[in-house]
Design an enzyme around this catalytic site. Structure first.
Site, PDB file in Angstrom:
ATOM      1  N   ARG A 121       0.809  -1.226   0.000  1.00 17.34           N
ATOM      2  CA  ARG A 121       0.000   0.000   0.000  1.00 17.34           C
ATOM      3  C   ARG A 121       0.846   1.282   0.000  1.00 17.34           C
ATOM      4  NH1 ARG A 121      -3.370  -3.224   3.580  1.00 17.34           N
ATOM      5  NH2 ARG A 121      -5.199  -3.898   2.415  1.00 17.34           N
ATOM      6  N   LYS A 143       3.324  11.109 -12.115  1.00 18.08           N
ATOM      7  CA  LYS A 143       2.536  10.208 -12.958  1.00 18.08           C
ATOM      8  C   LYS A 143       3.284   8.884 -13.080  1.00 18.08           C
ATOM      9  CE  LYS A 143      -0.219  13.195 -15.961  1.00 18.08           C
ATOM     10  NZ  LYS A 143      -0.485  13.569 -17.369  1.00 18.08           N
ATOM     11  N   GLU A 185      10.498  17.113 -25.847  1.00 17.71           N
ATOM     12  CA  GLU A 185       9.809  17.544 -24.628  1.00 17.71           C
ATOM     13  C   GLU A 185      10.314  18.899 -24.149  1.00 17.71           C
ATOM     14  OE1 GLU A 185       7.247  16.232 -23.166  1.00 17.71           O
ATOM     15  OE2 GLU A 185       7.168  14.102 -23.688  1.00 17.71           O
ATOM     16  N   LYS A 227       7.595  22.781 -15.322  1.00 19.23           N
ATOM     17  CA  LYS A 227       6.721  21.656 -14.955  1.00 19.23           C
ATOM     18  C   LYS A 227       6.405  21.675 -13.469  1.00 19.23           C
ATOM     19  CE  LYS A 227       5.631  16.859 -15.525  1.00 19.23           C
ATOM     20  NZ  LYS A 227       5.906  15.577 -16.193  1.00 19.23           N
ATOM     21  N   GLU A 237      -4.455  16.966 -12.519  1.00 18.98           N
ATOM     22  CA  GLU A 237      -5.163  17.357 -13.742  1.00 18.98           C
ATOM     23  C   GLU A 237      -6.641  17.597 -13.497  1.00 18.98           C
ATOM     24  OE1 GLU A 237      -4.519  14.908 -17.147  1.00 18.98           O
ATOM     25  OE2 GLU A 237      -2.376  15.241 -17.172  1.00 18.98           O
ATOM     26  N   ARG A 242      -2.750  21.384 -15.710  1.00 23.48           N
ATOM     27  CA  ARG A 242      -1.697  20.404 -15.964  1.00 23.48           C
ATOM     28  C   ARG A 242      -1.860  19.743 -17.327  1.00 23.48           C
ATOM     29  NH1 ARG A 242       0.992  15.903 -11.902  1.00 23.48           N
ATOM     30  NH2 ARG A 242       2.251  14.889 -13.513  1.00 23.48           N
ATOM     31  N   ASN A 246       0.365  17.915 -21.832  1.00 21.68           N
ATOM     32  CA  ASN A 246       0.109  16.812 -22.766  1.00 21.68           C
ATOM     33  C   ASN A 246       0.068  17.257 -24.223  1.00 21.68           C
ATOM     34  OD1 ASN A 246      -0.148  14.874 -20.690  1.00 21.68           O
ATOM     35  ND2 ASN A 246      -2.262  15.503 -20.323  1.00 21.68           N
ATOM     36  N   HIS A 249       0.438  14.833 -27.164  1.00 21.23           N
ATOM     37  CA  HIS A 249       0.390  13.462 -26.686  1.00 21.23           C
ATOM     38  C   HIS A 249      -0.825  12.686 -27.201  1.00 21.23           C
ATOM     39  CE1 HIS A 249       3.604  14.908 -24.191  1.00 21.23           C
ATOM     40  NE2 HIS A 249       3.738  13.739 -23.594  1.00 21.23           N
ATOM     41  N   HIS A 253       0.315   9.488 -28.879  1.00 17.22           N
ATOM     42  CA  HIS A 253       0.010   8.156 -28.353  1.00 17.22           C
ATOM     43  C   HIS A 253      -0.669   7.290 -29.413  1.00 17.22           C
ATOM     44  CE1 HIS A 253       0.141   9.422 -23.824  1.00 17.22           C
ATOM     45  NE2 HIS A 253       1.340   9.294 -24.362  1.00 17.22           N
ATOM     46  N   HIS A 267       8.812   7.447 -27.940  1.00 11.01           N
ATOM     47  CA  HIS A 267       7.842   8.389 -27.385  1.00 11.01           C
ATOM     48  C   HIS A 267       8.124   9.839 -27.774  1.00 11.01           C
ATOM     49  CE1 HIS A 267       4.903  10.098 -24.672  1.00 11.01           C
ATOM     50  NE2 HIS A 267       5.835  10.795 -24.078  1.00 11.01           N
TER      51      HIS A 267
END
Length: 366
Positions: A121, A143, A185, A227, A237, A242, A246, A249, A253, A267
């Site tokens: 946990r 993330k 990026e 960032k 987000e 935020r 992206n 992206h 993606h 990527h």
């Protein structure tokens, strides 16, 4: 040495940017070795090159390094590797007070962070990003995720690290392709909200790709600072702020999915093409000037990054790419918001985009 703090209340943490930091790893990480040990996850490529430096830094210390080496590449962000990592941690007797260390690029960072989030946990983890892409983007913000058959990063959580240690000198040894992928990026931070920084990239991009240490450090510090501020304003987000991170992206993606997340298109290359497509589509809608879209594409082309479908080696129809997009985790009520632009440094979230129009645009762009 530059320290930047991600201000998240009790979840705040420092990011240290320091040339030569790897050689001082024992000094920087000692406080996280609560049980006189650290669990390090790395991949075969990074491990062979950088793990000896980390081990040397800990020579003579009372801290044990427990190491797991994974296959290099995007395929390690998978259920099977997550199972292997968590089984390994449990077999090694990991405790909630222990700290995992991600020594690698975005794949290792994501997998390590997600493992830390779920093992018993939750235990602590530290990021030591070793690719430019990870240094300027994925190591900061919490993330964590793995990929699934349905798409990229669809299984994961927001889970902040305790510390991020960035050594800009590490990326000087990256292969050209990987360095360029990370540079995409960097460019993103100029396109989303800082036109002056994009202009800086136009002037200094070649220096970065030629591994100039001063240009690299400046790019990393500026990107991380941007960032950190955005993440502090919108950690998960929820406000939409935020989401600006992206840019490119959603398109990117889909391109990656079409390749099966293979090395055919890594990527950062997908993000580069995605940003150019986002600006191209914005110009098609009349949101931004055609000259802005052409300027973005021209810069990406000048540094050898993909800037459209053909330079991405993607031959799929627009409809097929849209089908990939429909698995995007931002899809809500059958609507997919897109990051578009009113100009360079003026990205915004549009929720009025028809996927059929996107498919038509992509067919026109092929």
């Amino acid at each position: 040495m530059t320290q930047i703090t991600v201000e998240l209340g009790e979840n705040s943490y420092p990011i240290l940017v320091q040339p030569g930091a790897l050689e001082l790893a024992a000094t920087h990480l000692r406080e996280f070795a609560n049980n006189h040990r650290l669990f390090i996850l790395t991949d075969e490529n990074v491990g062979s090159h950088l793990l000896p430096i980390i081990r040397s830094a800990f020579d003579g210390s009372d801290i044990e390094l427990v190491v797991k080496t994974l296959p290099a590449g995007e395929t390690s962000k998978s259920w099977s590797q997550l199972e292997q990592v968590t089984d390994w941690l449990l077999a090694e007797g990991v405790e909630r007070s222990d700290t995992l260390v991600a020594l690698g690029g975005g794949v290792i960072g994501d997998l390590t962070g997600f493992s830390a989030a779920i093992i018993k946990r939750g235990c602590s983890f530290v990021q030591i990003p070793t690719s430019l892409l990870a240094q300027v983007d994925s190591s900061v913000g919490g993330k964590t995720a793995i990929n699934s058959t349905a798409g990229k990063n669809l299984v994961g959580s927001f889970y902040q690290p305790q510390f991020v240690l960035i050594d800009p000198l590490v990326v000087t040894s990256l292969p050209d392709r990987e360095l360029k992928a990370g540079y995409a990026e960097v460019v993103k931070y100029g396109l989303i909200n800082d036109a002056d920084f994009f202009a800086w990239c136009e002037t200094n991009g070649d220096k970065i790709l030629q591994r100039d240490p001063d240009a690299l450090s400046e790019a990393i510090i500026h990107s991380v600072s941007t960032k950190a501020q955005i993440v502090a304003e919108d950690e998960k987000e929820r406000s939409g702020r935020r989401a600006l991170l992206n840019l490119g992206h959603t398109f990117g993606h889909a391109l990656e999915a079409e390749t099966g997340f293979s090395d055919k298109l890594v990527h950062g290359e997908a993000v580069a093409a995605g940003m150019a497509l986002a600006f191209g589509y914005s110009a098609r809608r009349g949101d931004c000037k055609t000259a802005d879209a052409e300027r973005v594409a021209a810069h990406l082309k000048s540094v050898g990054l993909p800037y459209n479908l053909s330079t991405s080696s993607i031959q799929a129809s627009g409809q097929r790419l849209v089908e990939h997009m429909m698995h995007d985790k931002k899809m809500s009520g059958g609507t997919l918001p897109f990051l578009l632009a009113r100009g360079i440094g003026q990205t915004f979230l549009a929720d009025d985009v028809a996927l059929g129009d996107i498919a038509a645009f992509l067919d026109e762009s092929a």
